[in-house]
Design a protein around this motif. Structure first.
Motif, short mmCIF file in Angstrom:
data_model
loop_
_atom_site.label_atom_id
_atom_site.label_comp_id
_atom_site.label_asym_id
_atom_site.label_seq_id
_atom_site.Cartn_x
_atom_site.Cartn_y
_atom_site.Cartn_z
N CYS A 87 0.90 -1.15 0.05
CA CYS A 87 0.04 0.06 -0.02
C CYS A 87 0.84 1.25 -0.13
O CYS A 87 1.84 1.57 0.85
CB CYS A 87 -0.95 -0.11 1.07
SG CYS A 87 -2.14 1.29 1.49
N CYS A 88 0.47 2.33 -0.99
CA CYS A 88 1.04 3.38 -0.76
C CYS A 88 0.93 4.31 0.35
O CYS A 88 -0.46 4.72 0.80
CB CYS A 88 0.69 4.26 -2.10
SG CYS A 88 1.43 5.82 -2.15
N ASP A 89 1.86 4.91 1.04
CA ASP A 89 1.47 5.79 2.06
C ASP A 89 1.09 7.05 2.00
O ASP A 89 0.84 7.99 2.99
CB ASP A 89 2.68 5.74 3.06
CG ASP A 89 4.06 6.16 2.47
OD1 ASP A 89 3.94 6.76 1.25
OD2 ASP A 89 4.98 6.14 2.91
N LYS A 90 1.14 7.42 0.69
CA LYS A 90 0.63 8.83 0.31
C LYS A 90 -0.81 8.78 0.01
O LYS A 90 -1.56 9.93 0.26
CB LYS A 90 1.51 9.27 -0.65
CG LYS A 90 2.94 9.44 -0.67
CD LYS A 90 3.26 10.46 0.33
CE LYS A 90 4.92 10.70 0.46
NZ LYS A 90 5.05 11.89 1.73
N CYS A 91 -1.32 7.65 -0.97
CA CYS A 91 -2.56 7.76 -1.69
C CYS A 91 -3.32 6.51 -1.36
O CYS A 91 -4.61 6.66 -1.59
CB CYS A 91 -2.56 8.05 -3.09
SG CYS A 91 -1.65 6.84 -4.17
N ASN A 102 6.90 0.74 -5.73
CA ASN A 102 8.13 1.40 -5.88
C ASN A 102 8.08 2.36 -7.26
O ASN A 102 8.25 3.70 -7.08
CB ASN A 102 9.49 0.67 -6.18
CG ASN A 102 9.80 0.02 -4.45
OD1 ASN A 102 9.14 0.35 -3.74
ND2 ASN A 102 10.60 -1.15 -4.89
N LEU A 103 7.37 1.74 -8.44
CA LEU A 103 7.30 2.71 -9.28
C LEU A 103 6.22 3.65 -9.36
O LEU A 103 6.33 4.77 -9.54
CB LEU A 103 6.92 1.54 -10.61
CG LEU A 103 8.06 0.81 -11.28
CD1 LEU A 103 7.53 -0.17 -12.34
CD2 LEU A 103 9.31 1.71 -11.85
N HIS A 104 5.22 3.35 -8.51
CA HIS A 104 3.99 4.23 -8.07
C HIS A 104 4.55 5.20 -7.45
O HIS A 104 3.92 6.53 -7.65
CB HIS A 104 3.01 3.47 -7.62
CG HIS A 104 1.82 4.26 -6.95
ND1 HIS A 104 1.07 4.89 -7.76
CD2 HIS A 104 1.92 4.75 -5.78
CE1 HIS A 104 0.07 5.75 -6.93
NE2 HIS A 104 0.47 5.73 -5.51
N LYS A 105 5.37 5.33 -6.36
CA LYS A 105 5.77 6.28 -5.64
C LYS A 105 6.47 7.34 -6.25
O LYS A 105 6.50 8.69 -5.90
CB LYS A 105 6.78 5.68 -4.50
CG LYS A 105 5.99 4.81 -3.58
CD LYS A 105 6.92 4.43 -2.45
CE LYS A 105 5.97 3.97 -1.21
NZ LYS A 105 7.14 3.38 -0.10
#
Length: 237
Positions: A87-91, A102-105
């Protein structure tokens, strides 16, 4: 406890520390006797050798697809289960693979480390740079085995193969080939797509084709920009 004197990482076994140290030293003591590729561990060598032998000992119990590595099977099974543990900690967007996260970040950080040596355009993913470079060359390395249509991206080929039009064409060809005919399956497919091919050839002869091709390139660039802004596709087969 066995502790790395370089990065302070700790291991319960000395053998694990020994393997870990090869990351820092760059040592690759295990060598393939077929292609001379060198790797860090005996397990990596075993997995690599399966590329030569074609061995795929790990099988999905849902669709029976096979894999050379157990880790790839674990990732594949998430297609069936829908599991996305990263899970992304931003969105809070979730992913089935750590590498995809990692790519999404990079969308949030704005990091674009891959640069075109022709126009200096930058990309967050190497695959996007490769696709971008195919625009001026017109290279389309991914080809449909049924209708021979070619594509710039593997994802475009996958989308084509899953399209309703393609599936209907495939079913039509199967139904139109008598068991005793000497005509090949591919020949029938090519006959069914003759009109489409003819239209493409006519377009090439049109005096306005250069203008239309330029407009097509513009569309491709816009699609790449959209991808860079966060439209991602995640597939693992």
């Amino acid at each position: 406890m066995n502790k790395c004197h370089i990065c302070s990482k700790e291991f319960s076994k000395k053998s694990n520390l020994t393997v870990h140290m090869t990351i820092h030293t760059g040592e690759k003591p295990f060598k393939c006797d077929t292609c001379d590729k060198a790797v860090r561990t005996s397990y990596e060598l075993t997995v690599h050798k399966r590329n030569h032998s074609g061995e795929k000992p790990y099988s999905c119990d849902t669709c029976e697809k096979t894999f050379s590595q157990q880790s790839n099977l674990v990732l594949h099974k998430r297609i069936h289960t829908g599991e996305k543990p990263y899970c992304c900690d931003k969105c809070e967007k979730t992913f089935s693979q750590q590498s995809s996260l990692n790519l999404h970040k990079r969308i949030h950080t704005g990091e674009k480390q891959f640069k075109c040596d022709l126009c200096e355009k930058t990309f967050s993913q190497q695959s996007h740079l490769i696709h971008h470079k195919r625009i001026p060359t017109g290279e389309k390395p991914y080809s449909c085995e049924i209708c021979k249509k070619s594509f710039t991206k593997s994802s475009d080929l996958s989308r084509h193969e899953k399209s309703v039009r393609h599936l209907k064409q495939l079913e039509s060809v199967k139904n139109s080939v008598p068991p005793s005919t000497s005509t090949s399956f591919v020949d029938c497919c090519e006959a069914n797509t003759k009109l489409e091919i003819k239209e493409e050839e006519t377009l090439d002869e049109d005096p306005l084709s250069i203008k239309m091709e330029a407009e097509s390139v513009e569309v491709i660039i816009k699609e790449e920009i959209k991808e860079e802004e966060g439209i991602e596709s995640e597939e693992f087969f």
